[in-house]
Design a protein around this motif. Structure first.
Motif, PDB file in Angstrom:
ATOM      1  N   PHE A  34       3.792  37.143  64.289  1.00 44.15           N
ATOM      2  CA  PHE A  34       3.218  38.183  63.376  1.00 44.15           C
ATOM      3  C   PHE A  34       1.906  37.803  62.782  1.00 44.15           C
ATOM      4  CE2 PHE A  34       2.384  38.635  58.771  1.00 44.15           C
ATOM      5  CZ  PHE A  34       2.755  39.798  58.462  1.00 44.15           C
ATOM      6  N   LEU A  35       1.649  36.443  62.631  1.00 45.79           N
ATOM      7  CA  LEU A  35       0.189  36.027  62.135  1.00 45.79           C
ATOM      8  C   LEU A  35      -0.796  36.523  63.177  1.00 45.79           C
ATOM      9  CD1 LEU A  35       0.899  32.766  60.430  1.00 45.79           C
ATOM     10  CD2 LEU A  35       0.280  34.977  59.431  1.00 45.79           C
ATOM     11  N   ILE A  36      -0.500  36.321  64.680  1.00 44.28           N
ATOM     12  CA  ILE A  36      -1.318  36.787  65.508  1.00 44.28           C
ATOM     13  C   ILE A  36      -1.395  38.398  65.493  1.00 44.28           C
ATOM     14  CG2 ILE A  36      -1.602  37.086  68.284  1.00 44.28           C
ATOM     15  CD1 ILE A  36      -0.038  34.261  68.244  1.00 44.28           C
ATOM     16  N   LEU A  37      -0.359  38.924  65.474  1.00 40.31           N
ATOM     17  CA  LEU A  37      -0.793  40.442  65.295  1.00 40.31           C
ATOM     18  C   LEU A  37      -1.357  40.920  64.120  1.00 40.31           C
ATOM     19  CD1 LEU A  37       2.675  41.577  66.845  1.00 40.31           C
ATOM     20  CD2 LEU A  37       0.605  41.720  67.880  1.00 40.31           C
ATOM     21  N   ARG A  38      -1.020  40.241  63.151  1.00 45.27           N
ATOM     22  CA  ARG A  38      -1.705  40.609  61.478  1.00 45.27           C
ATOM     23  C   ARG A  38      -3.344  40.311  61.720  1.00 45.27           C
ATOM     24  NH1 ARG A  38      -4.801  41.165  58.614  1.00 45.27           N
ATOM     25  NH2 ARG A  38      -4.831  40.880  56.455  1.00 45.27           N
ATOM     26  N   TRP A  87      13.829  37.268  58.496  1.00 48.17           N
ATOM     27  CA  TRP A  87      12.273  37.224  58.282  1.00 48.17           C
ATOM     28  C   TRP A  87      11.923  38.426  57.807  1.00 48.17           C
ATOM     29  CZ3 TRP A  87       9.792  33.463  56.450  1.00 48.17           C
ATOM     30  CH2 TRP A  87      10.280  32.126  56.603  1.00 48.17           C
ATOM     31  N   SER A  88      12.073  39.497  58.637  1.00 51.18           N
ATOM     32  CA  SER A  88      11.656  40.776  58.472  1.00 51.18           C
ATOM     33  C   SER A  88      11.974  41.145  56.930  1.00 51.18           C
ATOM     34  CB  SER A  88      12.244  41.588  59.610  1.00 51.18           C
ATOM     35  OG  SER A  88      11.829  43.204  59.019  1.00 51.18           O
ATOM     36  N   PHE A  89      13.141  41.121  56.652  1.00 49.51           N
ATOM     37  CA  PHE A  89      13.765  41.305  55.190  1.00 49.51           C
ATOM     38  C   PHE A  89      12.907  40.638  54.433  1.00 49.51           C
ATOM     39  CE2 PHE A  89      16.056  40.654  51.551  1.00 49.51           C
ATOM     40  CZ  PHE A  89      16.097  41.717  50.876  1.00 49.51           C
ATOM     41  N   LEU A  90      12.699  39.121  54.641  1.00 46.60           N
ATOM     42  CA  LEU A  90      12.230  38.323  53.496  1.00 46.60           C
ATOM     43  C   LEU A  90      10.620  38.463  53.462  1.00 46.60           C
ATOM     44  CD1 LEU A  90      12.605  35.981  51.745  1.00 46.60           C
ATOM     45  CD2 LEU A  90      12.115  34.213  53.760  1.00 46.60           C
ATOM     46  N   LEU A  91       9.804  38.736  54.760  1.00 44.58           N
ATOM     47  CA  LEU A  91       8.369  39.138  54.360  1.00 44.58           C
ATOM     48  C   LEU A  91       8.225  40.417  53.726  1.00 44.58           C
ATOM     49  CD1 LEU A  91       7.146  38.177  57.938  1.00 44.58           C
ATOM     50  CD2 LEU A  91       6.868  37.110  55.895  1.00 44.58           C
ATOM     51  N   ASP A  92       9.054  41.417  53.902  1.00 43.81           N
ATOM     52  CA  ASP A  92       8.976  42.717  53.072  1.00 43.81           C
ATOM     53  C   ASP A  92       9.442  42.576  51.627  1.00 43.81           C
ATOM     54  OD1 ASP A  92       8.179  44.486  55.416  1.00 43.81           O
ATOM     55  OD2 ASP A  92      10.290  44.991  55.618  1.00 43.81           O
ATOM     56  N   VAL A 101       1.026  38.200  48.819  1.00 40.94           N
ATOM     57  CA  VAL A 101       1.838  38.347  50.066  1.00 40.94           C
ATOM     58  C   VAL A 101       1.529  39.810  50.709  1.00 40.94           C
ATOM     59  CG1 VAL A 101       3.989  37.955  51.300  1.00 40.94           C
ATOM     60  CG2 VAL A 101       3.309  36.337  49.416  1.00 40.94           C
ATOM     61  N   GLN A 102       1.604  40.553  49.787  1.00 37.81           N
ATOM     62  CA  GLN A 102       1.556  42.084  50.364  1.00 37.81           C
ATOM     63  C   GLN A 102       0.338  42.337  50.904  1.00 37.81           C
ATOM     64  OE1 GLN A 102       3.535  44.296  50.487  1.00 37.81           O
ATOM     65  NE2 GLN A 102       2.301  46.303  50.842  1.00 37.81           N
ATOM     66  N   ARG A 103      -0.759  41.764  50.270  1.00 38.07           N
ATOM     67  CA  ARG A 103      -1.939  41.801  51.035  1.00 38.07           C
ATOM     68  C   ARG A 103      -2.186  41.158  52.639  1.00 38.07           C
ATOM     69  NH1 ARG A 103      -3.597  41.308  45.780  1.00 38.07           N
ATOM     70  NH2 ARG A 103      -4.208  38.991  45.981  1.00 38.07           N
ATOM     71  N   VAL A 104      -1.305  39.788  52.620  1.00 43.10           N
ATOM     72  CA  VAL A 104      -1.239  39.534  54.012  1.00 43.10           C
ATOM     73  C   VAL A 104      -0.326  40.298  55.129  1.00 43.10           C
ATOM     74  CG1 VAL A 104      -0.544  37.271  55.317  1.00 43.10           C
ATOM     75  CG2 VAL A 104      -1.806  37.213  53.035  1.00 43.10           C
ATOM     76  N   ILE A 105       0.526  40.836  54.292  1.00 44.08           N
ATOM     77  CA  ILE A 105       1.571  41.464  55.313  1.00 44.08           C
ATOM     78  C   ILE A 105       0.954  42.945  55.685  1.00 44.08           C
ATOM     79  CG2 ILE A 105       3.903  42.587  55.411  1.00 44.08           C
ATOM     80  CD1 ILE A 105       4.734  40.084  53.725  1.00 44.08           C
ATOM     81  N   GLY A 155      -4.296  49.372  57.472  1.00 37.88           N
ATOM     82  CA  GLY A 155      -3.576  48.253  57.808  1.00 37.88           C
ATOM     83  C   GLY A 155      -2.758  48.396  59.092  1.00 37.88           C
ATOM     84  N   ASP A 156      -2.415  49.587  59.526  1.00 45.12           N
ATOM     85  CA  ASP A 156      -1.529  49.758  60.735  1.00 45.12           C
ATOM     86  C   ASP A 156      -2.391  50.043  61.950  1.00 45.12           C
ATOM     87  OD1 ASP A 156      -2.304  52.380  60.156  1.00 45.12           O
ATOM     88  OD2 ASP A 156      -0.180  53.234  59.853  1.00 45.12           O
ATOM     89  N   GLY A 157      -3.746  50.266  61.829  1.00 42.83           N
ATOM     90  CA  GLY A 157      -4.557  50.385  62.924  1.00 42.83           C
ATOM     91  C   GLY A 157      -5.158  51.893  62.985  1.00 42.83           C
ATOM     92  N   TYR A 158      -4.682  52.389  62.140  1.00 39.04           N
ATOM     93  CA  TYR A 158      -5.374  54.059  62.106  1.00 39.04           C
ATOM     94  C   TYR A 158      -6.326  54.212  61.561  1.00 39.04           C
ATOM     95  CZ  TYR A 158      -1.115  56.054  64.088  1.00 39.04           C
ATOM     96  OH  TYR A 158       0.038  56.257  65.062  1.00 39.04           O
ATOM     97  N   ILE A 159      -7.405  55.272  61.976  1.00 35.52           N
ATOM     98  CA  ILE A 159      -8.457  55.595  60.911  1.00 35.52           C
ATOM     99  C   ILE A 159      -7.989  56.765  60.440  1.00 35.52           C
ATOM    100  CG2 ILE A 159     -10.766  56.157  61.096  1.00 35.52           C
ATOM    101  CD1 ILE A 159     -11.187  54.182  63.671  1.00 35.52           C
TER     102      ILE A 159
END
Length: 177
Positions: A34-38, A87-92, A101-105, A155-159
């Motif tokens: 997750f951190l690598i992709l983020r 973990w997916s639920f917990l991060l959301d 945390v929202q700014r990191v995710i 944040g998802d890579g779109y412009i």
């Protein structure tokens, strides 16, 4: 027919690996990727959110391993899938509860163009060339940089682009890179 009845049910469900080890392994791998992709591969995430992508990939891998004969047990695979979903639920949930945390995710949009001027420092940060940016603008029907009020790397890579011309304003987006 006899082969169907000759199933080793105990081996199929017995955990050969300690439960805590499975949870720790799943947690470390999920959070590391997750951190690598983020922080490294934001542009390549595309239309699917990073956490969504991770969940799909890891669940598929964990489920495949649980179904394969050489995996230790179905129970271990199901525990790993449960850890990933947790973990997916917990991060959301953490992102919803705590803005930091929202700014990191889900990182905030990064401005690439402001009032017709490229913000080269931000473009360099995301490794977007002038040519790539202009390609994204042309795909949205804008061929002149001066027509752009704002362009953001989401944040998802779109412009996303907001033009001075109201007919181009809206939610049309294209993937970067």
């Amino acid at each position: 027919m006899e082969q169907l009845l000759d199933i080793d049910w105990e081996r199929m469900f017995k955990l050969d690996t300690p439960i805590l080890e499975i949870v720790i392994r799943g947690s470390v791998v999920y959070l590391s990727i997750f951190l690598i992709l983020r922080f490294v591969l934001k542009r390549q995430a595309g239309a699917v959110g990073i956490t969504d992508l991770l969940v799909v990939v890891f669940i598929a891998d964990a489920a495949q391993n649980a179904m394969a004969d050489d995996y230790h047990s179905i129970s271990a695979g199901l525990l790993l899938v449960s850890t990933i979903i947790l973990w997916s639920f917990l991060l959301d949930w953490l992102g919803y509860q705590f803005p930091v945390v929202q700014r990191v995710i889900h990182p905030p949009p990064l401005p690439l163009v402001r009032n017709g001027r490229m913000l080269r420092r931000n473009m360099k940060k995301e490794l977007i060339t002038e040519g790539e940016l202009m390609t994204q603008l042309r795909e949205q029907g804008i061929d002149d940089l001066s027509a752009v009020k704002f362009a953001y790397m989401e944040g998802d890579g779109y412009i996303s682009v907001i033009s001075h011309d109201m007919e181009h304003q809206g939610t049309r987006e294209r993937r970067a890179g």
